[in-house]
Scaffold this motif. Structure first.
Motif, PDB file in Angstrom:
ATOM      1  N   GLU A 110     -11.807  -5.286   3.892  1.00  0.00           N
ATOM      2  CA  GLU A 110     -10.677  -4.666   4.574  1.00  0.00           C
ATOM      3  C   GLU A 110      -9.873  -3.734   3.665  1.00  0.00           C
ATOM      4  OE1 GLU A 110      -8.239  -7.566   6.418  1.00  0.00           O
ATOM      5  OE2 GLU A 110      -9.890  -8.597   7.433  1.00  0.00           O
ATOM      6  N   GLY A 111     -10.215  -3.698   2.384  1.00  0.00           N
ATOM      7  CA  GLY A 111      -9.516  -2.803   1.462  1.00  0.00           C
ATOM      8  C   GLY A 111      -8.261  -3.370   0.842  1.00  0.00           C
ATOM      9  N   LEU A 112      -8.060  -4.692   0.926  1.00  0.00           N
ATOM     10  CA  LEU A 112      -6.844  -5.273   0.369  1.00  0.00           C
ATOM     11  C   LEU A 112      -6.871  -5.337  -1.154  1.00  0.00           C
ATOM     12  CD1 LEU A 112      -6.179  -8.208   2.860  1.00  0.00           C
ATOM     13  CD2 LEU A 112      -5.355  -5.865   2.942  1.00  0.00           C
ATOM     14  N   PHE A 113      -8.067  -5.228  -1.765  1.00  0.00           N
ATOM     15  CA  PHE A 113      -8.168  -5.339  -3.222  1.00  0.00           C
ATOM     16  C   PHE A 113      -8.416  -3.989  -3.893  1.00  0.00           C
ATOM     17  CE2 PHE A 113     -10.151  -9.739  -2.221  1.00  0.00           C
ATOM     18  CZ  PHE A 113      -8.895 -10.221  -1.915  1.00  0.00           C
ATOM     19  N   ASP A 114      -8.299  -2.879  -3.145  1.00  0.00           N
ATOM     20  CA  ASP A 114      -8.583  -1.561  -3.723  1.00  0.00           C
ATOM     21  C   ASP A 114      -7.561  -1.210  -4.796  1.00  0.00           C
ATOM     22  OD1 ASP A 114     -10.648  -1.424  -1.978  1.00  0.00           O
ATOM     23  OD2 ASP A 114      -9.654  -0.073  -0.559  1.00  0.00           O
ATOM     24  N   GLU A 115      -8.049  -0.586  -5.856  1.00  0.00           N
ATOM     25  CA  GLU A 115      -7.159  -0.168  -6.937  1.00  0.00           C
ATOM     26  C   GLU A 115      -6.263   0.993  -6.503  1.00  0.00           C
ATOM     27  OE1 GLU A 115      -6.649  -1.475  -9.867  1.00  0.00           O
ATOM     28  OE2 GLU A 115      -8.122  -3.080  -9.570  1.00  0.00           O
ATOM     29  N   ALA A 116      -6.710   1.762  -5.520  1.00  0.00           N
ATOM     30  CA  ALA A 116      -5.926   2.937  -5.108  1.00  0.00           C
ATOM     31  C   ALA A 116      -4.612   2.543  -4.464  1.00  0.00           C
ATOM     32  CB  ALA A 116      -6.750   3.791  -4.144  1.00  0.00           C
ATOM     33  N   ARG A 117      -4.529   1.338  -3.864  1.00  0.00           N
ATOM     34  CA  ARG A 117      -3.311   0.937  -3.179  1.00  0.00           C
ATOM     35  C   ARG A 117      -2.364   0.149  -4.080  1.00  0.00           C
ATOM     36  NH1 ARG A 117      -3.339  -4.112  -2.817  1.00  0.00           N
ATOM     37  NH2 ARG A 117      -1.383  -3.996  -1.682  1.00  0.00           N
ATOM     38  N   LYS A 118      -2.738  -0.122  -5.298  1.00  0.00           N
ATOM     39  CA  LYS A 118      -1.870  -0.886  -6.204  1.00  0.00           C
ATOM     40  C   LYS A 118      -0.757   0.005  -6.739  1.00  0.00           C
ATOM     41  CE  LYS A 118      -5.468  -4.153  -7.583  1.00  0.00           C
ATOM     42  NZ  LYS A 118      -4.887  -5.270  -6.860  1.00  0.00           N
ATOM     43  N   GLN A 119       0.431  -0.558  -6.857  1.00  0.00           N
ATOM     44  CA  GLN A 119       1.605   0.184  -7.296  1.00  0.00           C
ATOM     45  C   GLN A 119       1.824   0.000  -8.801  1.00  0.00           C
ATOM     46  OE1 GLN A 119       4.975  -0.219  -4.314  1.00  0.00           O
ATOM     47  NE2 GLN A 119       3.822  -2.077  -3.854  1.00  0.00           N
ATOM     48  N   VAL A 161       5.142 -13.934  -8.540  1.00  0.00           N
ATOM     49  CA  VAL A 161       4.699 -15.151  -7.868  1.00  0.00           C
ATOM     50  C   VAL A 161       4.045 -16.019  -8.934  1.00  0.00           C
ATOM     51  CG1 VAL A 161       3.271 -16.130  -6.054  1.00  0.00           C
ATOM     52  CG2 VAL A 161       4.360 -13.916  -5.712  1.00  0.00           C
ATOM     53  N   ALA A 162       4.669 -17.158  -9.263  1.00  0.00           N
ATOM     54  CA  ALA A 162       4.257 -17.930 -10.431  1.00  0.00           C
ATOM     55  C   ALA A 162       4.021 -19.381 -10.053  1.00  0.00           C
ATOM     56  CB  ALA A 162       5.307 -17.841 -11.539  1.00  0.00           C
ATOM     57  N   ALA A 169      -0.538  -8.200  -0.349  1.00  0.00           N
ATOM     58  CA  ALA A 169      -1.047  -6.842  -0.168  1.00  0.00           C
ATOM     59  C   ALA A 169      -0.070  -5.961   0.595  1.00  0.00           C
ATOM     60  CB  ALA A 169      -2.394  -6.894   0.548  1.00  0.00           C
ATOM     61  N   GLU A 170       0.700  -6.532   1.517  1.00  0.00           N
ATOM     62  CA  GLU A 170       1.653  -5.752   2.311  1.00  0.00           C
ATOM     63  C   GLU A 170       2.972  -5.511   1.594  1.00  0.00           C
ATOM     64  OE1 GLU A 170       2.122  -8.108   5.748  1.00  0.00           O
ATOM     65  OE2 GLU A 170       0.081  -7.757   6.521  1.00  0.00           O
ATOM     66  N   SER A 171       3.195  -6.150   0.444  1.00  0.00           N
ATOM     67  CA  SER A 171       4.482  -6.040  -0.242  1.00  0.00           C
ATOM     68  C   SER A 171       4.722  -4.604  -0.701  1.00  0.00           C
ATOM     69  CB  SER A 171       4.512  -6.997  -1.445  1.00  0.00           C
ATOM     70  OG  SER A 171       5.704  -6.822  -2.181  1.00  0.00           O
ATOM     71  N   MET A 172       5.872  -4.044  -0.334  1.00  0.00           N
ATOM     72  CA  MET A 172       6.273  -2.723  -0.793  1.00  0.00           C
ATOM     73  C   MET A 172       6.949  -2.774  -2.153  1.00  0.00           C
ATOM     74  SD  MET A 172       5.089  -0.949   1.585  1.00  0.00           S
ATOM     75  CE  MET A 172       5.714   0.622   1.014  1.00  0.00           C
ATOM     76  N   ILE A 173       7.287  -3.972  -2.614  1.00  0.00           N
ATOM     77  CA  ILE A 173       7.839  -4.163  -3.951  1.00  0.00           C
ATOM     78  C   ILE A 173       6.689  -4.494  -4.900  1.00  0.00           C
ATOM     79  CG2 ILE A 173       9.468  -5.493  -5.334  1.00  0.00           C
ATOM     80  CD1 ILE A 173      10.996  -6.127  -2.795  1.00  0.00           C
ATOM     81  N   PRO A 174       6.576  -3.851  -6.063  1.00  0.00           N
ATOM     82  CA  PRO A 174       5.499  -4.199  -7.000  1.00  0.00           C
ATOM     83  C   PRO A 174       5.499  -5.692  -7.301  1.00  0.00           C
ATOM     84  CG  PRO A 174       6.622  -2.201  -7.699  1.00  0.00           C
ATOM     85  CD  PRO A 174       7.399  -2.735  -6.536  1.00  0.00           C
ATOM     86  N   LEU A 175       4.298  -6.284  -7.337  1.00  0.00           N
ATOM     87  CA  LEU A 175       4.160  -7.741  -7.425  1.00  0.00           C
ATOM     88  C   LEU A 175       3.239  -8.096  -8.570  1.00  0.00           C
ATOM     89  CD1 LEU A 175       3.944 -10.203  -4.539  1.00  0.00           C
ATOM     90  CD2 LEU A 175       2.176 -10.340  -6.272  1.00  0.00           C
ATOM     91  N   ALA A 177      -2.529  -8.636  -5.824  1.00  0.00           N
ATOM     92  CA  ALA A 177      -1.294  -8.273  -6.517  1.00  0.00           C
ATOM     93  C   ALA A 177      -1.471  -6.951  -7.247  1.00  0.00           C
ATOM     94  CB  ALA A 177      -0.897  -9.382  -7.484  1.00  0.00           C
ATOM     95  N   ASP A 178      -0.358  -6.304  -7.562  1.00  0.00           N
ATOM     96  CA  ASP A 178      -0.406  -5.053  -8.308  1.00  0.00           C
ATOM     97  C   ASP A 178      -0.745  -5.278  -9.784  1.00  0.00           C
ATOM     98  OD1 ASP A 178       0.469  -3.326  -6.104  1.00  0.00           O
ATOM     99  OD2 ASP A 178       2.339  -4.447  -6.258  1.00  0.00           O
ATOM    100  N   LYS A 179      -0.479  -6.461 -10.283  1.00  0.00           N
ATOM    101  CA  LYS A 179      -0.779  -6.786 -11.677  1.00  0.00           C
ATOM    102  C   LYS A 179      -0.993  -8.290 -11.787  1.00  0.00           C
ATOM    103  CE  LYS A 179      -1.055  -4.944 -15.901  1.00  0.00           C
ATOM    104  NZ  LYS A 179      -1.914  -3.796 -16.223  1.00  0.00           N
TER     105      LYS A 179
END
Length: 546
Positions: free
Chosen positions: A134-143, A218-219, A241-247, A264-266
């Motif tokens: 579904e594209g949830l792990f694509d690097e292009a969408r990471k912030q 998220v820890a 994946a839907e978070s607009m705040i870097p995670l 997650a973005d990182k």
């Protein structure tokens, strides 16, 4: 011989009791449920297509040689932390029963769990492939992470060591404001709480009473695959994946991998490492800023010195003012000499054009133009007159139609008003009749209430007691007497009976009343009146009142 052999069989069939299909199915159902009331079955899920439109789940459990039908009711399925999936090997707990409608037995599942760590890993890989497609792990969408966030939101348990490690590390490196959203990080309902916390931070408005975080962490501490399974749930991965705040995902230790790490973005290997990724070191920033300021000053000084040298060289290469103005001065002298000839030539050209224009303005031409203008004026006046008549006729027809419509509307409105007035009059009459009946009913109720109150007053009045043979004793001031001790020698008394009052004087030679102890209970008012009346001693010449 054959007849003798068939007779016992017929008699045997005759003695066997007859059962209906429903009775036989019920007997089989009771037998199966009593024998296998609680079982645990291990097998592979087959034929699972998701919940039915009713919310129940129907599928089968199979192994190499056998298959058994299974069902999960809607309420049980909604409470399950681990949901069934096609092709997954599980251990199901429930009870066996039969379904009379198709003459088969089935297991009603009450709990389900994967068959070992291998099944969990297979489920995790399957879910990873599904979400990755579904594209949830694509690097292009990471912030990108903010370089220095003002507010950091942490989603973790408030009682564990993880939040303390994060706060201590942030305090050592670069103190920032931290908002903690307390959640369960293990067990039933933990995945829903983590997903709700991520979405809750994203839902905070900009500039609200609660500041919106610039970065989310998220820890959770380390643990087994079952302990960390909440962070492999689809609801958590989609929320991340839907978070607009870097995670930043900081779940478990460095060797622990969960699906939220891919969304997650990182990813941080530990919660402490997540705090190090979130903010830089303040002391190193001070040193770097000082060095940059010094380098900036040196570069500015060098740039100013170079520009000063370039200005001096350019000033030396510039020619004098006389050399710059020599050629323009010469062009000005040439233009000054040619100006009189140009003025004369321009005057002659304008004179020739004026003469040509005046030659065309004869009397005949002017008369023709005036005639044409008068003809155009006449035609225009006739057209205006015809247009005015047509317009007036159209307006007259329109006003006539409007007048007819107005009369019709006026009549219809008047009739509607008459009908409305008739309906209101009828309604007013009905309401008046209802008000009259309501008033009569209220008056009857009030009269009954007054009569009842009068009866109650008569029952509770002390005059009823007087009518039964008792008397009320009053002193000279008209106050009731409650005790014999309050009556002095030769005191003037008034005794009230049911039919009137009688005056009396207290006996002066009566024995003194003994003082009652303070702890003795006081008699009730009605009893005190009765006792006072009984203790009064009348004069000898009046006789006994009782």
């Amino acid at each position: 011989m054959p007849e003798s052999m068939t007779m016992p069989a017929a008699e045997k069939l005759t003695n066997t009791p007859e059962l209906t299909v429903s009775e036989l199915s019920s007997a089989l159902k009771r037998t199966v449920e009593d024998t296998y009331g609680h079982v645990r079955v291990r097998g592979e899920i087959s034929g699972f297509r998701g919940p039915h439109s009713s919310g129940h789940c129907y599928f089968a459990l199979k192994d190499e040689t056998a298959k058994i039908e299974a069902v999960i009711w809607k309420g049980v399925h909604s409470r399950m932390r681990f949901k069934p999936q096609e092709g997954l090997e599980v251990i199901a707990t429930g009870k066996l029963t039969t379904y009379p409608g198709s003459s088969k037995y089935q297991i009603v599942i009450e709990a389900i769990e994967p068959a070992g760590v291998g099944a969990l890993m297979a489920l995790m890989e399957e879910r990873k492939r599904k979400l990755g497609a579904e594209g949830l792990f694509d690097e292009a969408r990471k912030q990108l992470l903010p370089w220095l966030p003002e507010v950091i939101g942490v989603v973790t348990s408030p009682t564990g060591a993880v939040i303390r490690d994060i706060l201590h590390r942030l305090q050592d490196r670069f103190p920032r404001r931290v908002l903690v959203w307390p959640v369960k990080v293990q067990g039933e309902g933990s995945a829903e709480q983590v997903a709700a916390a991520i979405r809750g931070f994203n839902a905070l408005p900009e500039g609200g009473s609660i500041p919106r975080p610039d970065l989310l962490i998220v820890a959770r501490g380390g643990g087994s695959l079952e302990d960390l399974w909440s962070f492999n749930e689809e609801i958590v991965v989609r929320a991340a994946a839907e978070s607009m705040i870097p995670l930043i995902s900081a779940v478990g230790h460095e060797t622990d991998i969960t699906l939220i790490d891919f969304a997650a973005d990182k990813r941080a290997p530990t919660p402490t490492a997540a705090a190090e990724m979130a903010v830089p070191v303040r002391s190193e920033l001070f040193v770097e800023v000082t060095a940059l300021a010094r380098r900036t000053m040196i570069c500015w000084q060098r740039s100013q010195e170079g520009r000063r040298n370039e200005l001096r060289a350019a000033a030396r290469a510039l020619p004098g003012a006389a050399e710059l103005l020599a050629i323009p001065r010469q062009r000005l002298d040439s233009a000054t000499g040619a100006l009189p000839r140009g003025l004369k030539a321009n005057t002659n050209a304008h004179h020739r054009r004026f003469s040509q224009a005046s030659a065309g303005l004869t009397l005949k031409v002017l008369r023709g133009q005036v005639a044409q203008a008068r003809q155009r004026l006449t035609v225009s006046g006739e057209r205006i007159r015809l247009s005015t008549r047509a317009l007036l006729r159209h307006r007259r027809d329109r006003f006539a139609g409007l007048e007819v419509r107005l009369k019709t509307s006026k009549l219809a409105n008047a009739q509607a008003q008459r009908n409305a007035i008739a309906r209101d009059r009828e309604r007013a009459q009905r309401l008046a009749e209802r008000a009259r009946r309501a008033l009569l009913t209220a008056m009857q109720r009030l009269e009954a209430r007054v009569a009842h109150s009068g009866q109650l007053l008569s029952a509770l009045s002390y005059r009823g007691v007087l009518a039964r043979g008792f008397a009320l004793v009053r002193d000279a001031h008209g106050q009731p007497l409650h005790a014999a001790a309050s009556v002095g020698p030769n005191a003037h008394l008034t005794i009230e009976f049911a039919d009137g009052r009688v005056g009396a004087t207290a006996d002066s030679d009566r024995p003194p009343a003994s003082s009652a102890p303070d702890s003795a209970p006081k008699p009730a008012p009605r009893e005190a009146k009765t006792m006072a009346a009984k203790r009064v001693v009348k004069p000898i010449d009046q006789g006994s009142l009782f």
